[in-house]
Every structure is written in C-alpha cells, then in structure tokens.
Scaffold this motif. Structure first.
Motif, PDB file in Angstrom:
ATOM      1  N   ILE A 319       8.273   0.675  10.653  1.00 42.12           N
ATOM      2  CA  ILE A 319       7.513  -0.507  10.196  1.00 42.12           C
ATOM      3  C   ILE A 319       6.454   0.167   9.427  1.00 42.12           C
ATOM      4  N   ARG A 320       5.469   0.805   9.935  1.00 37.55           N
ATOM      5  CA  ARG A 320       4.371   1.398   9.104  1.00 37.55           C
ATOM      6  C   ARG A 320       3.577   2.430   9.839  1.00 37.55           C
ATOM      7  N   LYS A 341     -15.427   1.437  10.102  1.00 45.14           N
ATOM      8  CA  LYS A 341     -15.735   1.808   8.942  1.00 45.14           C
ATOM      9  C   LYS A 341     -14.894   1.723   7.925  1.00 45.14           C
ATOM     10  N   GLY A 342     -13.388   1.166   8.282  1.00 39.46           N
ATOM     11  CA  GLY A 342     -12.496   0.857   7.309  1.00 39.46           C
ATOM     12  C   GLY A 342     -11.774   2.032   6.854  1.00 39.46           C
ATOM     13  N   VAL A 343     -11.616   3.128   7.522  1.00 34.40           N
ATOM     14  CA  VAL A 343     -11.067   4.373   6.961  1.00 34.40           C
ATOM     15  C   VAL A 343      -9.566   4.489   7.666  1.00 34.40           C
ATOM     16  N   VAL A 344      -9.351   3.672   8.461  1.00 36.71           N
ATOM     17  CA  VAL A 344      -8.067   3.665   9.087  1.00 36.71           C
ATOM     18  C   VAL A 344      -7.186   2.805   8.285  1.00 36.71           C
ATOM     19  N   ARG A 345      -6.055   3.478   7.929  1.00 33.75           N
ATOM     20  CA  ARG A 345      -5.297   2.785   6.780  1.00 33.75           C
ATOM     21  C   ARG A 345      -3.767   2.379   7.271  1.00 33.75           C
ATOM     22  N   SER A 346      -3.121   1.083   6.844  1.00 32.33           N
ATOM     23  CA  SER A 346      -1.836   0.901   6.897  1.00 32.33           C
ATOM     24  C   SER A 346      -0.858   1.364   6.011  1.00 32.33           C
ATOM     25  N   GLU A 347      -0.109   2.151   6.286  1.00 34.51           N
ATOM     26  CA  GLU A 347       0.661   2.825   5.134  1.00 34.51           C
ATOM     27  C   GLU A 347       2.181   2.431   5.305  1.00 34.51           C
ATOM     28  N   GLY A 348       2.939   2.377   4.362  1.00 34.33           N
ATOM     29  CA  GLY A 348       4.512   1.931   4.286  1.00 34.33           C
ATOM     30  C   GLY A 348       5.216   3.042   4.117  1.00 34.33           C
TER      31      GLY A 348
END
Length: 365
Positions: A319-320, A341-348
């Motif tokens: 899924i991701r 801190k917003g450094v964790v990303r959701s990648e496809g």
C-alpha cells in the motif's frame, strides 16, 4: 539470498590467511599449493553503526545485521579451464558467487613458495583472467551453436543472440574479459543471462607485507591500482598477516592497533565497503519490538520490491511505505519526535528506497 563473494588467486598468495582473518573461521592455511580443496565458507555480519542506535532506541528481542558470505576457493594454476589442478572445481565454485575478490601477491618472500617462480602481480592477474576467459569462450561457443540452430526458423531473437555472442567471442579471443566488452544495454542484457565468469565484478586485494602496508609505498600495488582503474574494477591495499593479528587481539585493543598503523578501519570493513560500492548495494532498516534489522538491496530498488525482500506478501499487497531517513530519525531522537517534526514521509509504489531509510511497510493481502 546473501551476497556471496569468492576469494580467488594463485596458490600461496594469502587467500586462506585473509579468509581466516576476515571470517575468524579457522580455515586451514599452509605454505604449499592446493591446501584449499573444498571451498571454505564464512558468514560475516556487515558492520553498521545505525543498527546500534536503533537497537538502543527500540530494545528489540533481537538485532539482525546484513551479512556477507565469503568463499575461500581453491588456488588456481595454468590450464584450469582444461581441468588442470583443481580447475573444474575452482571454476564451478566461482560461478556461484556474485563478485570476485582476487587476492594478488604484492610482496617478496623467499620463504614462501610462488608457483610462478617470483612476484609479478600483473602476470598473476593475467593467469587468472585467462582461465576465466577460456572457460567463458567454451560456454559462448555452445551458446552460439544453440542460437544458430534455433534461428533456422528465422526467429530474429536467436539471430541477434548469435550476433551478440560472436562479437563477444572475438573480444575474449583478444585476452580481454567480458566485463570490459562495450555494447548497447539490450545486448548486455543478453550477455548477462550467460553467467560468464569474466563478467563478474572484481576487487583486486593487493596483499602486501607489513612494512609496505604501513607506509603504503609499494610498487607492486601501484601496478595493480592502475590496472583496476583501467578496468573499472577496484583495488584494495591489504595485509593478510596484519588482519590475522587484528582478530587475535581482544576487541578493546584493536582500535589502538589500527591507530598505530595509521588506519581507522580493518581490512574487513574496507572490503565490505568496496563490495557494496562495486555491486551497487545499499541497506534499508526496519524496526520494532521484535527485531531491528538491516536489509541489503540493489541501489535504485522501488519500495514494493524492497518490501518483497522481507516477504513476498509485502510486495504483493503493498500500500505504502512510511519512511524516515536514519540521520533525521537520529537527530529527532525517536520516532514520535520525528513525526512531530514532519520528517516521516508516506511514499508510494514509485518511491526509490535510499540507503539508511528506516521503513515501515503498509500492506494488505
């Protein structure tokens, strides 16, 4: 499948001594040809300080590093491709490896027999390469015959295959390795299917004596380094005897010993780095209460295929990927802060995994 590196070279160049040192496996080593008959295999953990941090952060039940298999293969002599010495066995064992560590003698010592009568690293390299080339030429000749038979019905793919291998055969006939053959990518893809020995990536491990290794001034090594540069291979200065001395020391004394030699890394660490660079490999990391682990993949691997390295269901139901760069996680001190801190990303599915990515794969099957 673990990365598998074959340690090859003429008899009495230091192969088994180096193998013993980097694997601490205790393989037999002696001053006479054909000491190594059956290949010795040692599995070595890939040093990775990132795992140490993650292990301390998550305190999992186990911490699993990436591993490399080193194979100490029987010493080669002239005529191996015809079965001389242990030639057939030697060549068969090389075929099962991903890359070759070619140990080359770069020291003089009248007390250690040299099967060719004296030290000449370029001659020794030519002997090994010629045996690989001759073995490949026999294989390619059979491939050409088979392709021509299959092409009698006018099938273009077999006609092209025959043409490609005929061009490669002419290249090998000049004494040149398959890895130096230049061709369009589509032709190289055909060649890679043949599992050629002289196509395998090579690290030349220049085995020096202690004095030459300490001051890094060795004319033999200079020749090997120049050859490696011309071939697009890698050359690694090393002293098998020093490496053996390192592993005999208590862990806490090894850094001091290395510092006295003016180096910061053991031969094993440098060899692993060279291997990863040569083969275009990187590691991504997974974490959790059960296990912290490093996974080795090819550079350029997409997220679903990286997930498949863990389990085929992960790739099939991908899924991701929730991803954070290791350095950013370390700076944030933990995953909660990293998310804040917003450094964790959701990648496809199109995300290319980077070295040091800490990943949680989301999937559904």
């Amino acid at each position: 499948m673990n990365m598998r590196l074959g340690i090859v070279g003429l008899p009495n160049v230091g192969k088994s001594t180096l193998f013993n040192a980097i694997t601490e496996a205790g393989a037999e080593s002696a001053n006479y040809p054909f000491c190594t008959i059956d290949p010795n295999v040692g599995t070595v953990a890939v040093p990775d300080s990132r795992l140490d941090f993650l292990n301390e952060l998550y305190t999992p039940k186990k911490c699993t590093p990436a591993v490399i298999e080193f194979v100490d293969i029987a010493g080669l002599v002239r005529g191996a491709f015809r079965g001389e010495g242990l030639g057939n066995q030697f060549l068969s064992n090389i075929r099962q490896t991903h890359a070759i560590i070619h140990v080359v003698r770069c020291f003089d010592d009248e007390n250690i027999i040299h099967v060719e009568g004296g030290t000449d690293p370029l001659r020794d390299i030519d002997i090994i390469n010629l045996e690989l080339i001759m073995s490949d030429m026999e294989l390619i000749a059979r491939r050409i015959d088979r392709a021509k038979k299959n092409a009698k019905g006018g099938e273009r793919q077999f006609l092209r295959e025959a043409e490609v291998f005929e061009a490669l055969l002419a290249h090998l006939d000049k004494g040149l390795c398959a890895r130096s053959f230049e061709a369009p990518e589509q032709d190289l893809q055909i060649i890679r299917q043949a599992d050629l020995l002289s196509l395998k990536p090579v690290i030349y491990a220049a085995n020096m004596d202690e004095a030459a290794f300490a001051d890094q001034n060795n004319p033999y090594y200079a020749k090997v380094a120049d050859l490696a540069k011309a071939e697009g291979a890698q050359a690694l200065p090393i002293c098998a005897k020093v490496e053996q001395e390192i592993v005999e020391l208590p862990e806490e004394e090894r850094a001091v010993f290395l510092a006295e030699l003016g180096i910061t890394q053991s031969g094993l660490d440098r060899l692993i780095q060279c291997s990863y660079t040569l083969l275009g490999l990187i590691s991504f990391l997974t974490t959790g209460p059960e296990e912290v682990r490093a996974w080795t993949i090819q550079r350029g691997t997409l997220a679903p295929q990286a997930a498949g390295k863990i389990h085929t269901d992960f790739e099939r139901g991908f899924i991701r990927a929730e991803t954070v760069a290791f350095d950013e996680l370390k700076d944030a001190e933990n995953m909660v802060n990293a998310r804040a801190k917003g450094v964790v990303r959701s990648e496809g599915k199109e995300y290319v995994v980077q070295d040091g990515d800490v990943i949680l794969f989301r999937f559904n099957v």
